[in-house]
Design a protein around this motif. Structure first.
Motif, PDB file in Angstrom:
ATOM      1  N   UNK A  10       0.847  -1.191   0.000  1.00  0.00           N
ATOM      2  CA  UNK A  10       0.000   0.000   0.000  1.00  0.00           C
ATOM      3  C   UNK A  10       0.875   1.230   0.000  1.00  0.00           C
ATOM      4  N   UNK A  11       0.647   2.086  -0.978  1.00  0.00           N
ATOM      5  CA  UNK A  11       1.389   3.337  -1.037  1.00  0.00           C
ATOM      6  C   UNK A  11       0.708   4.387  -0.177  1.00  0.00           C
ATOM      7  N   UNK A  12       1.101   5.621  -0.387  1.00  0.00           N
ATOM      8  CA  UNK A  12       0.533   6.738   0.362  1.00  0.00           C
ATOM      9  C   UNK A  12      -0.997   6.649   0.359  1.00  0.00           C
ATOM     10  N   UNK A  13      -1.576   6.761   1.537  1.00  0.00           N
ATOM     11  CA  UNK A  13      -3.036   6.832   1.631  1.00  0.00           C
ATOM     12  C   UNK A  13      -3.752   5.501   1.717  1.00  0.00           C
ATOM     13  N   UNK A  14      -3.054   4.397   1.510  1.00  0.00           N
ATOM     14  CA  UNK A  14      -3.775   3.120   1.451  1.00  0.00           C
ATOM     15  C   UNK A  14      -3.611   2.257   2.700  1.00  0.00           C
ATOM     16  N   UNK A  15      -4.138   2.707   3.797  1.00  0.00           N
ATOM     17  CA  UNK A  15      -4.092   1.908   5.027  1.00  0.00           C
ATOM     18  C   UNK A  15      -5.375   1.104   5.166  1.00  0.00           C
ATOM     19  N   UNK A  16      -6.413   1.620   4.536  1.00  0.00           N
ATOM     20  CA  UNK A  16      -7.765   1.101   4.711  1.00  0.00           C
ATOM     21  C   UNK A  16      -7.959  -0.370   4.418  1.00  0.00           C
ATOM     22  N   UNK A  17      -7.121  -0.899   3.536  1.00  0.00           N
ATOM     23  CA  UNK A  17      -7.343  -2.266   3.085  1.00  0.00           C
ATOM     24  C   UNK A  17      -7.176  -3.250   4.235  1.00  0.00           C
ATOM     25  N   UNK A  18      -6.478  -2.810   5.274  1.00  0.00           N
ATOM     26  CA  UNK A  18      -6.318  -3.655   6.460  1.00  0.00           C
ATOM     27  C   UNK A  18      -7.662  -4.139   6.991  1.00  0.00           C
ATOM     28  N   UNK A  87       0.396   3.109  -6.123  1.00  0.00           N
ATOM     29  CA  UNK A  87       1.394   4.169  -6.095  1.00  0.00           C
ATOM     30  C   UNK A  87       0.740   5.483  -6.509  1.00  0.00           C
ATOM     31  N   UNK A  88       0.860   6.477  -5.651  1.00  0.00           N
ATOM     32  CA  UNK A  88       0.328   7.797  -6.004  1.00  0.00           C
ATOM     33  C   UNK A  88       1.236   8.385  -7.080  1.00  0.00           C
TER      34      UNK A  88
END
Ligand code: ADE
Length: 273
Positions: A10-18, A87-88
């Motif tokens: 997960x790149x910048x901003x992608x914590x949610x998938x947890x 990737x942003x």
């Protein structure tokens, strides 16, 4: 059939998938150092998945300081056969608009000081010299699956695109941005290289979902890229990215990957002298 496991970086901003896959957290150490974050392990659609946050859980690791070797090696250690990343990126083309997705197929390496091989000739590195072929850095089958997934989720996507990866952490100058356009790059980011190279070196299929957040700074009729705008656009698009990855994993689960896994391993092992 060979068991498959999908690593998600997960790149910048992608914590949610947890939210989808948190079952167990593994704190791994590799011969190349520690990965950027613990590995969050679990299942999605019956498939083993592992999530890694490229910039750390607190987003405190800048692109030049990401230990790409430790990240990819950690995913190898837990048995990943596939890696899907977000990737942003900034757009270098009028028709690639913020909010769109690009399924990368090529890169141009404009990084300056990164360890981009596991076979670096230093103590602790893998033995030998690796000349990994790089004509097609991104796995074509996984790319197709990402396209199908974008279609299913009604996401505006571009079937291919060349990423130019810069060293960062600064953004580009106007002159650089114009130059990258002349070179034929479609988008600009700070992390595709050496991540994709290392995945190839170690025989893991890799594909990237580039999330367009801005027009970099080549365009005269809009504001130059800045962190605030990048984060705003990313926040709007995190849910979409999570949905695309989730559907992609569902599609991966339906396919027999034996030949692809074998082919990736063969390319990586025959590249070492
Ligand atoms: N990440 C997001 N936007 C970017 C840009 N314009 N340049 C480099 N990295 C980026």
């Amino acid at each position: 059939m060979v068991a498959i496991k999908v690593g998600i970086i997960g790149g910048t901003g992608l914590k949610d998938i947890e939210l989808f896959i948190m079952e167990e957290e593994q704190q791994l150490s590799t011969p190349f150092g520690d990965p950027s974050s613990p590995l969050t392990c679990g299942k999605m659609h019956g498939i083993d998945c592992v999530l890694l946050s490229r910039h750390g859980k607190k987003h405190n690791i800048m692109p030049s300081c990401v230990n790409f070797r430790a990240n990819i090696y950690a995913l190898k250690m837990v048995g990943c056969t596939h890696i899907i990343v977000t990737t942003a990126c900034g757009s270098l083309r009028e028709e690639i608009k913020p909010g769109h997705v690009v399924i990368l197929d090529q890169f141009i390496d404009f990084t300056k000081s990164r360890k981009s091989t596991f076979y670096g000739g230093q103590p602790g590195d893998l033995p030998g010299v690796c000349h990994i072929p790089m004509q097609k850095p991104f796995n074509e089958e996984v790319r197709k699956i990402l396209m199908e997934s974008c279609k299913e989720n009604n996401v505006h996507f571009h079937e291919k695109g060349t990423a130019i990866t810069i060293e960062g952490p600064r953004f580009s100058t106007y002159a650089e941005s114009q130059l990258f356009r002349q070179w034929g790059a479609s988008i600009i980011n700070m992390t595709t290289v050496p991540e994709v190279v290392l995945a190839n070196e170690i025989g893991i299929m890799y594909a990237a979902l580039a999330l367009v957040t801005d027009y970099d700074c080549w365009k005269n009729d809009c504001e130059a890229v800045n962190v605030e705008d990048v984060m705003k656009t990313l926040t709007k698009n995190v849910r979409m990215a999570v949905n695309v990855i989730s559907t992609a994993i569902k599609l991966i689960a339906k396919k027999d990957w034996d030949n692809e896994i074998e082919a990736a391993k063969k390319v990586s092992s025959t590249a070492v002298m």
